[in-house]
Scaffold this active site. Structure first.
Site, PDB file in Angstrom:
ATOM      1  N   GLU A  94      21.944  54.023  77.654  1.00 26.42           N
ATOM      2  CA  GLU A  94      22.166  55.019  78.709  1.00 26.42           C
ATOM      3  C   GLU A  94      23.409  55.839  78.374  1.00 26.42           C
ATOM      4  O   GLU A  94      24.525  55.341  78.435  1.00 26.42           O
ATOM      5  CB  GLU A  94      22.345  54.336  80.064  1.00 26.42           C
ATOM      6  CG  GLU A  94      22.557  55.327  81.204  1.00 26.42           C
ATOM      7  CD  GLU A  94      22.900  54.664  82.524  1.00 26.42           C
ATOM      8  OE1 GLU A  94      22.769  55.326  83.568  1.00 26.42           O
ATOM      9  OE2 GLU A  94      23.308  53.482  82.511  1.00 26.42           O
TER      10      GLU A  94
ATOM     11  N   LYS B  21      35.795  48.864  97.941  1.00 26.62           N
ATOM     12  CA  LYS B  21      36.627  48.847  96.743  1.00 26.62           C
ATOM     13  C   LYS B  21      36.194  50.003  95.844  1.00 26.62           C
ATOM     14  O   LYS B  21      35.164  49.927  95.184  1.00 26.62           O
ATOM     15  CB  LYS B  21      36.489  47.503  96.023  1.00 26.62           C
ATOM     16  CG  LYS B  21      37.489  47.323  94.862  1.00 26.62           C
ATOM     17  CD  LYS B  21      36.936  47.879  93.573  1.00 26.62           C
ATOM     18  CE  LYS B  21      37.966  47.751  92.452  1.00 26.62           C
ATOM     19  NZ  LYS B  21      37.711  48.676  91.346  1.00 26.62           N
TER      20      LYS B  21
ATOM     21  N   CYS C  15      23.260  57.895  87.637  1.00 29.04           N
ATOM     22  CA  CYS C  15      22.342  56.817  87.238  1.00 29.04           C
ATOM     23  C   CYS C  15      20.901  57.302  87.172  1.00 29.04           C
ATOM     24  O   CYS C  15      20.149  56.937  86.273  1.00 29.04           O
ATOM     25  CB  CYS C  15      22.450  55.648  88.219  1.00 29.04           C
ATOM     26  SG  CYS C  15      24.030  54.783  88.176  1.00 29.04           S
TER      27      CYS C  15
ATOM     28  N   GLU D 141      22.479  48.589  92.701  1.00 27.22           N
ATOM     29  CA  GLU D 141      21.868  49.799  92.124  1.00 27.22           C
ATOM     30  C   GLU D 141      22.573  50.017  90.799  1.00 27.22           C
ATOM     31  O   GLU D 141      23.729  50.428  90.758  1.00 27.22           O
ATOM     32  CB  GLU D 141      22.027  50.988  93.074  1.00 27.22           C
ATOM     33  CG  GLU D 141      21.123  52.164  92.729  1.00 27.22           C
ATOM     34  CD  GLU D 141      21.761  53.141  91.771  1.00 27.22           C
ATOM     35  OE1 GLU D 141      21.527  53.004  90.536  1.00 27.22           O
ATOM     36  OE2 GLU D 141      22.482  54.031  92.229  1.00 27.22           O
TER      37      GLU D 141
END
Length: 469
Positions: free
Chosen positions: A372, A170, A275, A241
């Site tokens: 972040e 997906k 990330c 993750e």
């Protein structure tokens, strides 16, 4: 514009209403993709379950050859995939952009094809024997993000297919087109049903679907928690993750001219939309001004613009929501007394362009440091004491990566070992390898990817005891 389709059991399916994908550099349509229906989601999972019965029993060498053929297919379609990726994601074709990502897909497939999980002999005595087998977990749901759409899809599906799982992918709705096309290409190397793709919001029902045995998700921590809740009802295996707020520490003995380019790329690869990018830089007060000056010189020399222009090394932020968030964080820091060394103001005109930005005189309490940012902004913080800066670096709910920069490897290793993160780099930041496990601690994830340990994540253990008669 091009219309794309879901690929279920190796066949194109149009789905429900068509949704449009915008080019973040121009805000113009690139193509359309289907908002898949619940029936199509069920069909994709059913297709994967049916194919699993045969694929899981296929000889390992057959799967190895399939992965190698998949690598060859991507390589032969590299130009097409890279251009499509640039159009929908925004990253430049050249440099460390789309062509780099597509080639990394090829390399990862070939490296994964070379890995195996042999049977382990646990006991071989006169009384009995015991063996440990690794069996494929079943049907895997792969949910991928918009920052590295093709490469992260390969990170999910390559080990799954290698051990005998089947997959339903997906892709993110901001960047589905390149993944839809890649799956269509890869299916030329696979039996029908082994690799399927669905698109649209219905895909978020995959974690709770009764036909799914494992979910692998790469993305933000809040969405990761939602995925985990969805998988909990079926006690499904998980690899997550999630977000990172990686700290880099420059030790006082570091040679600034030697490390400054590595620091820059560690922070700004893919426009900071990674990330595992360096997102907080701690600099000893004795070198603070030199680092700020040197980083500014490098940062202001980098060309940004439409990724189809081969002279550009940086493109836009991928979507308007993330663009607005970056603007908000930088303005919050500015209002709090921080100094913007370069960038900090979005240009007028079309596209979600935000200049590469360095922010000095920031504090640990500012949102730009605590959250972040996931964009082309790097806060630079002062420190005076090593023990104190390690505590500050660890004062985050995230724990994906970190780095230490020093002329003394032994001293850097000593500091690095005290950082609370799944991966730590010395005199570098962000490099990953298909043979080296990668994963986060704390709220940065569960499980690992890459290497033998990552391959094992797609298996379940079966121990076999055999008495000696």
């Amino acid at each position: 514009m091009t219309d794309f389709h879901a690929v279920i059991a190796g066949k194109k399916e149009a789905g429900g209403r068509a949704r449009t994908v915008l080019n973040p550099a121009t805000e113009e349509p690139v193509g359309t993709f289907p908002e898949c229906t619940e029936a199509q989601l069920d069909a994709a999972v059913t297709s994967a379950r049916k194919a699993y019965l045969h694929w899981s029993e296929t000889d390992g060498e057959v799967r190895v050859r399939a992965l190698r053929q998949m690598a060859d297919l991507i390589e032969s379609h590299a130009q097409e995939l890279a251009r499509l990726l640039t159009l929908e994601q925004g990253k430049p074709l050249k440099g460390r952009g789309s062509e780099f990502e597509v080639q990394a897909c090829v390399s990862w497939l070939r490296a994964t094809a070379g890995m195996s999980l042999p049977v382990k002999i646990l006991e071989a005595s006169e009384q009995s024997q015991a063996f440990l087998y690794r069996k494929p977990v079943g049907v895997v749901a792969s949910i991928t993000p918009w920052n590295w759409p093709l490469l992260i899809a390969i990170w999910h599906l390559a080990p799954a297919l290698r051990v005998g799982c089947t997959v339903v992918v997906k892709p993110a709705s901001n960047t589905p087109l390149s993944t839809l096309r890649m799956v269509e290409i890869l299916n030329q190397a696979l039996p029908a049903g082994v690799l399927n793709v669905v698109s649209g919001n219905i895909g978020y029902q995959l974690p709770e679907h009764p036909g799914i045995d494992k979910v692998v998700f790469t993305g933000s921590t809040p969405v990761g928690r939602t995925v985990m809740r969805g998988a909990a009802g079926g006690l499904k295996r998980l690899t997550l993750e999630l977000g990172g707020n990686d700290a880099g520490i420059i030790l006082p003995d570091a040679n600034v001219p030697e490390v400054i380019e590595g620091i820059f790329w560690g922070a700004f690869i893919n426009g900071g939309q990674t990330c595992g990018a360096l997102k907080r830089l701690y600099v000893h007060e004795s070198q603070y001004e030199e680092v700020c000056r040197s980083l500014t010189q490098v940062t202001t020399s980098m060309p940004m613009g439409n990724g189809l222009d081969e002279d550009n090394l940086f493109g836009p932020i991928q979507n308007q929501g993330q663009f607005n968030y970056i603007c908000e964080l930088v303005e919050d820091a500015r209002q709090g007394g921080a100094s913007v060394l370069c960038g900090g103001v979005a240009p007028q005109g079309k596209g979600y362009f935000y200049p590469l930005t360095l922010v000095a005189d920031v504090t640990d309490e500012m949102r730009l440091v605590k959250e972040e940012q996931f964009g082309p902004v790097l806060p630079i913080l002062r420190y005076t004491d090593i023990d104190d800066v390690i505590c500050r670096a660890n004062d985050s709910e995230m724990g994906l990566g970190g780095s230490v920069w020093s002329s003394s490897i032994e001293q850097a290793k000593s500091v690095a070992s005290r950082l609370e993160c799944g991966t730590v780099w010395i005199n570098g930041h962000g490099a990953v390898s298909p043979h080296v496990p990668f994963g986060g601690v704390k709220s940065s994830g569960i499980g690992v990817e890459f290497g033998i340990e990552g391959l094992e994540e797609y298996t379940v253990i079966q121990s076999m005891h055999i008495p000696d008669h």
